[in-house]
Design an enzyme around this catalytic site. Sequence first.
Site, short mmCIF file in Angstrom:
data_model
loop_
_atom_site.label_atom_id
_atom_site.label_comp_id
_atom_site.label_asym_id
_atom_site.label_seq_id
_atom_site.Cartn_x
_atom_site.Cartn_y
_atom_site.Cartn_z
N LYS A 53 126.08 23.29 66.33
CA LYS A 53 125.81 23.17 64.90
C LYS A 53 124.85 22.02 64.63
O LYS A 53 123.91 22.14 63.84
CB LYS A 53 127.12 22.98 64.12
CG LYS A 53 127.96 24.27 64.08
CD LYS A 53 129.38 24.06 63.56
CE LYS A 53 130.18 25.35 63.72
NZ LYS A 53 131.60 25.22 63.32
N GLN A 97 136.05 21.12 61.81
CA GLN A 97 136.10 22.10 62.89
C GLN A 97 137.55 22.53 63.15
O GLN A 97 138.42 21.70 63.35
CB GLN A 97 135.47 21.48 64.16
CG GLN A 97 135.36 22.44 65.33
CD GLN A 97 134.40 23.60 65.06
OE1 GLN A 97 133.33 23.43 64.48
NE2 GLN A 97 134.80 24.79 65.45
N ASP A 120 131.90 25.88 54.72
CA ASP A 120 132.60 26.92 55.49
C ASP A 120 133.22 27.97 54.57
O ASP A 120 133.62 29.04 55.02
CB ASP A 120 133.71 26.28 56.34
CG ASP A 120 133.31 26.18 57.81
OD1 ASP A 120 132.34 26.85 58.20
OD2 ASP A 120 133.99 25.44 58.55
#
Length: 293
Positions: A53, A97, A120
């Site tokens: 990422k 994460q 997200d």
Amino acid sequence: SAKVIDGKLVAKQVREEIAVEVTKMRDAIGIVPGLAVILVGSRKDSQTYVRNKKKACEAVGIKSYEVNLPEDSSEEEVIRHIASFNSDPSVHGILVQLPLPRHMNDENILNAVSIEKDVDGFHPLNIGRLAMQGRDPFFVPCTPKGCMELLHRYGVEIKGKRAVVIGRSNIVGMPAALLLQKANATVSIVHSQTKNPEEITRQADIVIAAVGVANLVRGNWIKPGAAIIDVGINPVDDPESPRGYRLVGDVCYEEASKVAGAITPVPGGVGPMTIAMLLSNTLESAKRIHKFK
Ligand code: NAD
């Protein structure tokens, strides 16, 4: 045989488009989009995802900020870092994460991310808005957004069509079904308790498979001409591969590609789209926060 939906190619195009927009924004208002990534613990796979990422951000000119916390951190500590990114004007996207260590409550943590920086799309309020008619979330989860982008870019009509989503996870299946419905498809969800999944799937003009079972969807599950988006990434033994395994999807590609109208390969289909959509969400966030175009 089916047209191949090339996610690797589309993801590259998307990244190039984002790089152009990032430059435009920087030149016009002096703002560079910023993404903060919080990693708790030292899982090898999570470290790899975070590294990828960050690399992807760099390549398009998005600034990335990383916080690594030890496995035994407290929930409060993680939330403290989230709060500081929430109020940091150089950060436009915040990502925690997953999976988190088992002693942490995912919901408490995801709830702490400002919904305006929730790139997200996992904050319950963003999911709730996705489920509501006439409302839009600030962000759509990256993998299902990538599936929709592939359908759009390959000219697959969604309005009025029958769609089947196989799998109902919070991160892929459920939001994918909500997105298809928002795009005016008639949607059915097939899951582990569904009777005769093949019969239901056979009615679909569009199939999104997100199960995690190698080659579950066979050729005879598919309506001739249907568009197939295969999210699954499953390792299967392969003595001929140097690693001893190879990756396959949830759809039996060899069979399905003879029946379908269009299909994503695995790898090279949905996989590369996920990070591209994360960059897209981060750019979108920076534009919204700074009211840029
Ligand atoms: P998950 O395990 O959270 O959810 C799987 C879903 O499939 C569940 O809702 C379950 O009800 C359903 N299911 C299980 N067995 C079934 C069966 N026999 N028939 C029908 N439904 C069944 O998985 P997930 O996180 O949604 O991921 C699914 C797959 O997608 C995995 O292979 C994962 O590696 C892959 N994935 C890929 C990306 C990407 O491409 N970037 C992102 C996320 C997940």
